[in-house]
Design a protein around this motif. Structure first.
Motif, mmCIF file in Angstrom:
data_model
loop_
_atom_site.group_PDB
_atom_site.id
_atom_site.type_symbol
_atom_site.label_atom_id
_atom_site.label_comp_id
_atom_site.label_asym_id
_atom_site.label_seq_id
_atom_site.Cartn_x
_atom_site.Cartn_y
_atom_site.Cartn_z
ATOM 1 N N SER A 9 -11.343 -0.126 -11.629
ATOM 2 C CA SER A 9 -10.070 0.592 -11.495
ATOM 3 C C SER A 9 -8.916 -0.316 -11.093
ATOM 4 C CB SER A 9 -10.208 1.713 -10.468
ATOM 5 O OG SER A 9 -10.036 1.204 -9.165
ATOM 6 N N THR A 10 -9.157 -1.645 -11.082
ATOM 7 C CA THR A 10 -8.100 -2.559 -10.640
ATOM 8 C C THR A 10 -6.839 -2.383 -11.477
ATOM 9 O OG1 THR A 10 -9.796 -4.118 -10.067
ATOM 10 C CG2 THR A 10 -7.577 -4.960 -10.124
ATOM 11 N N GLY A 11 -5.726 -2.248 -10.786
ATOM 12 C CA GLY A 11 -4.450 -2.121 -11.470
ATOM 13 C C GLY A 11 -4.046 -0.688 -11.756
ATOM 14 N N LEU A 12 -4.992 0.241 -11.586
ATOM 15 C CA LEU A 12 -4.678 1.643 -11.865
ATOM 16 C C LEU A 12 -4.568 2.408 -10.558
ATOM 17 C CD1 LEU A 12 -7.394 2.087 -14.607
ATOM 18 C CD2 LEU A 12 -4.975 1.668 -14.991
ATOM 19 N N ASN A 13 -3.564 3.228 -10.464
ATOM 20 C CA ASN A 13 -3.451 4.072 -9.284
ATOM 21 C C ASN A 13 -4.373 5.274 -9.413
ATOM 22 O OD1 ASN A 13 -1.634 2.440 -8.062
ATOM 23 N ND2 ASN A 13 0.158 3.597 -8.713
ATOM 24 N N SER A 16 0.825 -1.211 0.000
ATOM 25 C CA SER A 16 0.000 0.000 0.000
ATOM 26 C C SER A 16 0.854 1.253 0.000
ATOM 27 C CB SER A 16 -0.904 0.027 1.225
ATOM 28 O OG SER A 16 -1.605 -1.157 1.336
ATOM 29 N N VAL A 17 1.895 1.264 0.841
ATOM 30 C CA VAL A 17 2.745 2.455 0.890
ATOM 31 C C VAL A 17 3.314 2.731 -0.496
ATOM 32 C CG1 VAL A 17 4.910 3.371 1.799
ATOM 33 C CG2 VAL A 17 3.332 2.209 3.326
ATOM 34 N N LEU A 18 3.784 1.670 -1.152
ATOM 35 C CA LEU A 18 4.412 1.877 -2.450
ATOM 36 C C LEU A 18 3.413 2.284 -3.522
ATOM 37 C CD1 LEU A 18 7.053 -0.978 -2.446
ATOM 38 C CD2 LEU A 18 7.508 1.446 -2.640
ATOM 39 N N THR A 19 2.256 1.636 -3.558
ATOM 40 C CA THR A 19 1.345 1.926 -4.683
ATOM 41 C C THR A 19 0.398 3.074 -4.388
ATOM 42 O OG1 THR A 19 -0.270 0.316 -3.926
ATOM 43 C CG2 THR A 19 1.363 -0.453 -5.498
ATOM 44 N N THR A 46 0.563 5.519 -1.634
ATOM 45 C CA THR A 46 1.208 6.765 -1.238
ATOM 46 C C THR A 46 2.308 7.170 -2.216
ATOM 47 O OG1 THR A 46 0.751 6.223 1.050
ATOM 48 C CG2 THR A 46 2.365 7.945 0.662
ATOM 49 N N LEU A 47 3.153 6.199 -2.578
ATOM 50 C CA LEU A 47 4.286 6.550 -3.441
ATOM 51 C C LEU A 47 3.993 6.306 -4.918
ATOM 52 C CD1 LEU A 47 7.274 5.336 -1.231
ATOM 53 C CD2 LEU A 47 6.261 7.591 -1.405
ATOM 54 N N ARG A 48 2.781 5.849 -5.227
ATOM 55 C CA ARG A 48 2.298 5.774 -6.613
ATOM 56 C C ARG A 48 3.140 4.915 -7.543
ATOM 57 N NH1 ARG A 48 0.057 11.768 -7.655
ATOM 58 N NH2 ARG A 48 -1.333 11.803 -5.879
ATOM 59 N N ALA A 49 3.721 3.856 -6.996
ATOM 60 C CA ALA A 49 4.506 2.966 -7.846
ATOM 61 C C ALA A 49 3.560 2.091 -8.660
ATOM 62 C CB ALA A 49 5.425 2.094 -6.992
ATOM 63 N N LEU A 89 11.486 1.667 -6.513
ATOM 64 C CA LEU A 89 10.102 2.041 -6.839
ATOM 65 C C LEU A 89 9.672 3.228 -5.994
ATOM 66 C CD1 LEU A 89 8.457 -1.482 -7.058
ATOM 67 C CD2 LEU A 89 8.618 0.151 -8.907
ATOM 68 N N GLY A 90 10.064 3.188 -4.717
ATOM 69 C CA GLY A 90 9.730 4.298 -3.834
ATOM 70 C C GLY A 90 10.446 5.579 -4.253
ATOM 71 N N SER A 91 11.705 5.437 -4.699
ATOM 72 C CA SER A 91 12.493 6.615 -5.080
ATOM 73 C C SER A 91 11.843 7.396 -6.208
ATOM 74 C CB SER A 91 13.893 6.187 -5.539
ATOM 75 O OG SER A 91 14.554 5.512 -4.519
ATOM 76 N N GLU A 92 11.229 6.635 -7.148
ATOM 77 C CA GLU A 92 10.657 7.303 -8.309
ATOM 78 C C GLU A 92 9.659 8.381 -7.911
ATOM 79 O OE1 GLU A 92 9.299 4.131 -10.813
ATOM 80 O OE2 GLU A 92 11.392 3.525 -11.075
ATOM 81 N N PHE A 93 8.967 8.133 -6.815
ATOM 82 C CA PHE A 93 8.012 9.130 -6.342
ATOM 83 C C PHE A 93 8.722 10.440 -6.008
ATOM 84 C CE2 PHE A 93 5.994 11.223 -2.726
ATOM 85 C CZ PHE A 93 4.729 11.446 -3.221
ATOM 86 N N PHE A 94 9.876 10.319 -5.359
ATOM 87 C CA PHE A 94 10.569 11.527 -4.920
ATOM 88 C C PHE A 94 11.269 12.240 -6.067
ATOM 89 C CE2 PHE A 94 10.183 8.887 -1.167
ATOM 90 C CZ PHE A 94 9.528 9.770 -0.342
#
Lengths: 327, 402
Positions: free
Chosen positions: A317-321, A90-93, A95-98, B374-379
């Motif tokens: 919306s599955t798979g899309l941020n 969750s943090v990565l996808t 919050t950090l939009r990976a 992956l996290g870095s890309e955000f920053f």
């Protein structure tokens, strides 16, 4: 053995084999309902498997007790480790939009490595291989229903399981009720279908995505614990999860995102995966049998995409941020 | 830690906002503690700083895990480098691991550029390996030894056909009915793995005296005809791998096909409006992607293993996805990254024997590094703006008085 006995025993084995699939599938359904396509189930299961076993084993060692207390430790810590894995995702996808696909696959690689790494560490620690005591094995074994077990047909069909089998069915029923009958479930589905709409309706999209993915991860962790504590009887086996996590992702589609349909589809998949032992067809080699669940999934994928039934499709919306500022 | 570093940089860059009028105070208090804004221009230096910080953090977390099991992380990391590049033999082994990884990375990179999530490289590699093994087994069983070059040519062609077939199926259904390609390609992996297990159980594929389900060693049965020649201690597949990466780079950046791929990836509708045959572009690219993986499978059979097992692909297909992503789908950058990941894998085997650290450390570290990247890309794309002190006048006054 007559045909009926073979079939009854096969169904019994199918349900036992399908239980971890059911837990993981429900975890993934919950996750996908929030619009997160988490491909890391295999890794999450490995993390839960090793954590559950470690918790049970260490509890036995440190406190000198067997039975129910190591069981509770295994359940709690496997669930928590699953939650942590869901949280990482969750943090990565969120919050950090990976990218969801890549993050999920990374989680699969990381989790598999995590499980094998700490599993081996644990084995070295135990001087060879880890195994829990007889008492703990017993509480993960079949529940003693007394005479009920002896009833012909019904005894085998309903009363020869460990508690996790009943637990996983209850979880599926609760999840089905939650998604379809409660306000929060409706909000969650809205988040998965159209986060922008949900957001304008005042639903906290981020919170729902986090909560669903984290708890979903916890269920996957429990599924992993089933693999190490029940299937392998509390012994660490390096390949204990062996692709069940990927099967669970396939099962989500097979059961068309419905926790209740997941119950019978996990039994079907469990049945397909133990079929080679139970219902041998002359001339059909074992390894061809093993392909059945995967080929069945491909066929289902194709058929559902051809038929395009709206209510049986994956959340839109599955798979899309979701980018709030790009609404 | 990364956050703070970056934020310090940004706070310094930001022009000082003037103190707002008094009536705005109420409004300002509602500003969240942290908010994010898109960066305008990102300099290469900023990118490098963020990526390096992410990489170091990944190593730090890995070190903590090693500490947790009572191992010295410095020795472990040092031994990983020594174990993978310390000797000529170790280096050769590392490169051997990197070869299929690089080719598969280039292959999935093609598909990813189109936003076609081909995670079936594992299956496509195996398909190539299976198809090229057929001709070898056929010639062994019929005692029909064709010349070395014809044998290899047929193997390569069959391998590429096999891989392309496994790429074609999901592409066909995806473009016709929008069938989910992620799961389709994933399922094909397992079909391929179990099919290899089936082949292993076939009597005609085993060693005549074998009692164990294992396919024969091709090299001994064909008098070494199957084994690829070596150069600098590694089978010549590494030359092919580099050539493929270079050609792929030019294919993607300098040709019409490459342009079409990036347009389809950016927006399918734009591609359609521009009159492109998007269906054919997707199918064609997946045929290439699958064929490349198939070729990697051929190299595994002919160069690395000289036989076919269920672990011939051995997770390469999945690791390739991380390599492709870390390289930002640039085939040139994939070369060093594939070597780096191969180094982790070879190094882990080494520290397993020297320090009794489980070899799964390679997967653990690969996962960690990619998590942080992956996290870095955000920053890199966004910057965090903390609630500025300048908005709260009373704090400013304190500073002035002090």
């Amino acid at each position: 053995m007559n045909v009926l006995t073979i079939i009854i025993n096969w169904i019994n084995a199918a349900i036992l084999a399908g239980t971890p699939l059911l837990l993981a599938t429900n975890g993934e359904i919950l996750t996908e309902k929030s619009g997160n396509l988490n491909l890391g189930v295999e890794g999450q299961m490995y993390m839960g498997a090793v954590t559950g076993l470690a918790a049970a084993w260490l509890t036995e060692r440190w406190f000198g007790v067997g039975g129910i207390i190591p069981l509770i430790a295994a359940v709690v810590f496997a669930f928590l480790m699953g939650c942590i894995s869901g949280l990482i995702y969750s943090v990565l996808t969120v919050t950090l939009r990976a990218n969801q696909n890549v993050t999920g696959l990374t989680l699969a690689i990381f989790g598999t490595g995590f499980g094998k790494f700490f599993g081996e560490v644990l084995s070295n620690e135990a001087g060879g291989y880890v195994t829990v005591g007889a008492e703990t094995k017993h509480v993960f074994g079949n529940i003693n229903f007394g005479n009920l077990t002896e009833i012909p047909v019904i005894g085998t069909l309903f009363f020869r399981y460990n508690w996790l089998v009943y637990f996983s069915i209850i979880v599926a029923v609760i999840l089905g009720w939650f998604l379809n009958k409660t306000r929060k479930g409706l909000s969650l589905r809205a988040v998965g279908e159209s986060p922008a709409t949900a957001d304008s309706a005042g639903i906290n999209v981020t919170r729902y995505k986090y909560a669903a993915t984290t708890i979903g991860g916890g269920l996957c962790g429990l599924a992993g614990m089933y693999m190490s504590m029940v299937n392998q009887k509390g012994i660490w086996v390096t390949d204990c999860v062996s692709g069940y996590g990927w099967l669970a992702i396939a099962l989500v589609i097979f059961s068309t995102w419905s926790p209740l349909r997941a119950i019978y589809s996990s039994i079907i998949f469990g049945g397909l995966s133990v079929m080679y032992m139970r219902v041998p067809i002359p001339g059909l080699p074992r390894d061809i049998y093993m392909m059945f669940p995967y080929i069945a999934t491909i066929i289902v994928l194709i058929l559902t995409s051809i038929r395009q039934i709206k209510e049986h499709a994956q959340p839109a919306s599955t798979g899309l941020n979701y980018y709030r500022e790009e609404r | 830690m990364t956050d703070q570093k970056i934020n310090n940089v940004n706070v310094q860059e930001q022009p000082k906002t003037p103190c707002p009028p008094a009536q705005d105070i109420h409004h300002q208090l509602k500003e969240p503690l942290v908010r994010m804004t898109k960066r305008g221009v990102v300099t290469t230096r900023q990118k490098v700083i963020v990526y390096v910080a992410g990489f170091i953090l990944a190593l730090v977390v890995g070190a903590l895990m090693l500490l947790a099991i009572g191992k010295n992380p410095f020795f472990a990391y040092r031994d990983m480098v020594v174990g993978s590049f310390g000797t000529a033999i170790a280096s050769a082994e590392t490169i051997r691991i990197a070869v299929p990884l690089l080719i598969a990375s280039v292959a999935v990179g093609f598909a990813f550029k189109m936003k076609f999530w081909n995670i079936g490289a594992e299956g496509q590699i195996l398909a190539g390996a299976i198809f090229s093994s057929y001709i070898v087994i056929h010639s062994i069983n019929n005692n029909n030894y064709i010349g070395r070059l014809p044998l290899h040519l047929i193997m390569v062609i069959l391998a590429m056909v096999g891989g392309a077939l496994f790429g074609f199926l999901p592409a066909y259904f995806k473009t016709k009915w929008e069938t989910n390609e992620t799961l389709f390609t994933l399922m094909l992996n397992y079909v391929a793995i179990h099919y290899v297990a089936y082949l292993q159980s076939l009597r005609s594929w085993q060693h005549p005296d074998s009692t164990y389900p294992k396919i024969v060693d091709f090299a001994t049965f064909t008098n070494g005809k199957v084994a690829l020649p070596r150069l600098f201690g590694v089978h010549i597949g590494w030359i092919f791998a580099i050539i493929i990466a270079v050609i792929a780079y030019f294919y993607l950046t300098k040709t019409k096909h490459g342009y079409e791929i990036s347009v389809v990836g950016d927006s399918l509708n734009t591609a359609r409006y521009a009159g492109m045959n998007t269906r054919w572009i997707q199918i064609r690219t997946l045929l290439i992607s699958g064929a490349l993986c198939g070729f990697a499978g051929y190299l595994q059979v002919a160069g690395a293993n000289h036989t076919l097992t269920a672990t011939t692909a051995g997770g390469v297909g999945f690791t390739a996805i991380t390599v492709a992503w870390l390289a930002k789908l640039n085939p040139f950058v994939m070369i060093p990254i594939a070597i780096f990941i191969a180094m982790l894998q070879k190094g882990s085997l080494f520290i397993q024997s020297t320090m009794r650290i489980p070899a799964a450390a390679a997967d653990l570290l690969t996962g960690l590094i990619l998590f942080f990247m992956l996290g870095s890309e955000f920053f890199i794309e966004y910057k965090l703006v903390f609630r500025s002190k300048h908005h709260a006048p009373h704090i400013e006054q304190k500073e002035v008085s002090a």
